[in-house]
Design a protein around this motif. Structure first.
Motif, PDB file in Angstrom:
ATOM      1  N   ALA A  54     -24.906   0.998 -44.945  1.00 22.56           N
ATOM      2  CA  ALA A  54     -26.190   0.577 -45.517  1.00 22.56           C
ATOM      3  C   ALA A  54     -26.275   0.991 -46.985  1.00 22.56           C
ATOM      4  CB  ALA A  54     -27.349   1.194 -44.733  1.00 22.56           C
ATOM      5  N   GLY A  80     -27.130  -2.850 -37.445  1.00 26.82           N
ATOM      6  CA  GLY A  80     -27.942  -1.692 -37.778  1.00 26.82           C
ATOM      7  C   GLY A  80     -27.911  -1.336 -39.249  1.00 26.82           C
ATOM      8  N   GLN A 125     -30.290  -3.470 -41.080  1.00 30.39           N
ATOM      9  CA  GLN A 125     -31.674  -3.090 -40.808  1.00 30.39           C
ATOM     10  C   GLN A 125     -32.064  -1.870 -41.639  1.00 30.39           C
ATOM     11  OE1 GLN A 125     -32.900  -2.935 -36.625  1.00 30.39           O
ATOM     12  NE2 GLN A 125     -31.065  -4.106 -36.096  1.00 30.39           N
ATOM     13  N   VAL A 155     -33.599   1.566 -35.625  1.00 27.45           N
ATOM     14  CA  VAL A 155     -32.713   0.413 -35.523  1.00 27.45           C
ATOM     15  C   VAL A 155     -32.958  -0.264 -34.178  1.00 27.45           C
ATOM     16  CG1 VAL A 155     -30.305  -0.326 -35.411  1.00 27.45           C
ATOM     17  CG2 VAL A 155     -30.991   1.399 -37.068  1.00 27.45           C
ATOM     18  N   GLU A 156     -33.258  -1.548 -34.254  1.00 27.72           N
ATOM     19  CA  GLU A 156     -33.579  -2.308 -33.053  1.00 27.72           C
ATOM     20  C   GLU A 156     -32.368  -3.081 -32.560  1.00 27.72           C
ATOM     21  OE1 GLU A 156     -36.775  -4.803 -34.272  1.00 27.72           O
ATOM     22  OE2 GLU A 156     -38.087  -3.115 -34.724  1.00 27.72           O
ATOM     23  N   LYS A 157     -32.362  -3.381 -31.294  1.00 26.25           N
ATOM     24  CA  LYS A 157     -31.278  -4.178 -30.714  1.00 26.25           C
ATOM     25  C   LYS A 157     -31.684  -5.643 -30.807  1.00 26.25           C
ATOM     26  CE  LYS A 157     -29.687  -0.472 -27.869  1.00 26.25           C
ATOM     27  NZ  LYS A 157     -29.764   0.238 -26.649  1.00 26.25           N
ATOM     28  N   SER A 158     -31.656  -6.135 -32.041  1.00 25.60           N
ATOM     29  CA  SER A 158     -32.131  -7.487 -32.309  1.00 25.60           C
ATOM     30  C   SER A 158     -30.983  -8.465 -32.562  1.00 25.60           C
ATOM     31  CB  SER A 158     -33.042  -7.465 -33.538  1.00 25.60           C
ATOM     32  OG  SER A 158     -32.309  -7.052 -34.673  1.00 25.60           O
ATOM     33  N   ARG A 198     -29.185  -8.161 -35.227  1.00 24.87           N
ATOM     34  CA  ARG A 198     -28.909  -7.904 -36.642  1.00 24.87           C
ATOM     35  C   ARG A 198     -28.252  -6.539 -36.736  1.00 24.87           C
ATOM     36  NH1 ARG A 198     -29.891  -9.526 -41.715  1.00 24.87           N
ATOM     37  NH2 ARG A 198     -30.734  -8.092 -43.274  1.00 24.87           N
ATOM     38  N   TYR A 253     -32.700   7.177 -38.241  1.00 22.31           N
ATOM     39  CA  TYR A 253     -32.460   5.854 -37.657  1.00 22.31           C
ATOM     40  C   TYR A 253     -31.683   5.917 -36.343  1.00 22.31           C
ATOM     41  CZ  TYR A 253     -34.083   4.149 -42.161  1.00 22.31           C
ATOM     42  OH  TYR A 253     -34.839   3.884 -43.278  1.00 22.31           O
ATOM     43  N   ASP A 280     -32.438  -2.929 -45.226  1.00 21.82           N
ATOM     44  CA  ASP A 280     -33.715  -3.630 -45.386  1.00 21.82           C
ATOM     45  C   ASP A 280     -34.865  -2.636 -45.514  1.00 21.82           C
ATOM     46  OD1 ASP A 280     -32.426  -6.074 -45.154  1.00 21.82           O
ATOM     47  OD2 ASP A 280     -33.043  -6.407 -43.067  1.00 21.82           O
ATOM     48  N   ASP A 281     -34.857  -1.610 -44.662  1.00 25.61           N
ATOM     49  CA  ASP A 281     -35.931  -0.631 -44.678  1.00 25.61           C
ATOM     50  C   ASP A 281     -35.930   0.160 -45.988  1.00 25.61           C
ATOM     51  OD1 ASP A 281     -38.142   0.749 -43.427  1.00 25.61           O
ATOM     52  OD2 ASP A 281     -36.796   2.469 -43.225  1.00 25.61           O
TER      53      ASP A 281
END
Length: 121
Positions: free
Chosen positions: A52, A9, A12, A2-5, A7, A42, A15-16
């Motif tokens: 999720a 978590g 994300q 999980v990126e700190k984008s 969006r 994650y 999506d994966d």
């Protein structure tokens, strides 16, 4: 993972997992890893994983079986196939044409309305 984008978590992760279902890495009938395993993978809490899973369940991609786990629904990969790009381009072309026509009609109406106001003064 999980990126700190910016969006969330859970999206994300969804999506994966969705990508894994689409590509066949998670085949129809396959069990998803446990909540704890996904949390470790994650590096997130169980509540993020559950969110999720909830997204994918709402999309109809997975089903839960009480006491057994969560499984990829039969036909899930097919429901994720993207429409042919030519179909999308045809739809966009039709939408543009419709918007252009509507724009012309609005312009005609505005002319008529403003001419009426000038005459009535």
């Amino acid at each position: 993972m999980v990126e700190k984008s910016g969006r969330p978590g859970y999206l994300q992760i969804a999506d994966d997992l969705r990508t894994q279902i689409r590509t066949g890495s998670l085949a129809p009938g396959a069990a998803l890893p446990s909540t704890a395993q996904l949390g470790q993978r994650y590096d997130v809490s169980a509540s993020v994983v559950k969110a999720a899973i909830s997204v994918l369940r709402t999309e109809g991609l997975i089903v839960g079986q009480q006491g057994k786990g969560v499984f990829v629904r039969e036909g899930a990969a097919e429901s994720l196939q993207e429409p042919a790009s030519s179909d999308v381009m045809d739809q966009l072309s039709q939408m543009r044409s419709t918007l252009e026509t509507l724009g012309e009609r609005i312009a005609d109406l505005e002319k008529a309305v403003f001419q009426e106001r000038k005459r009535s003064r």
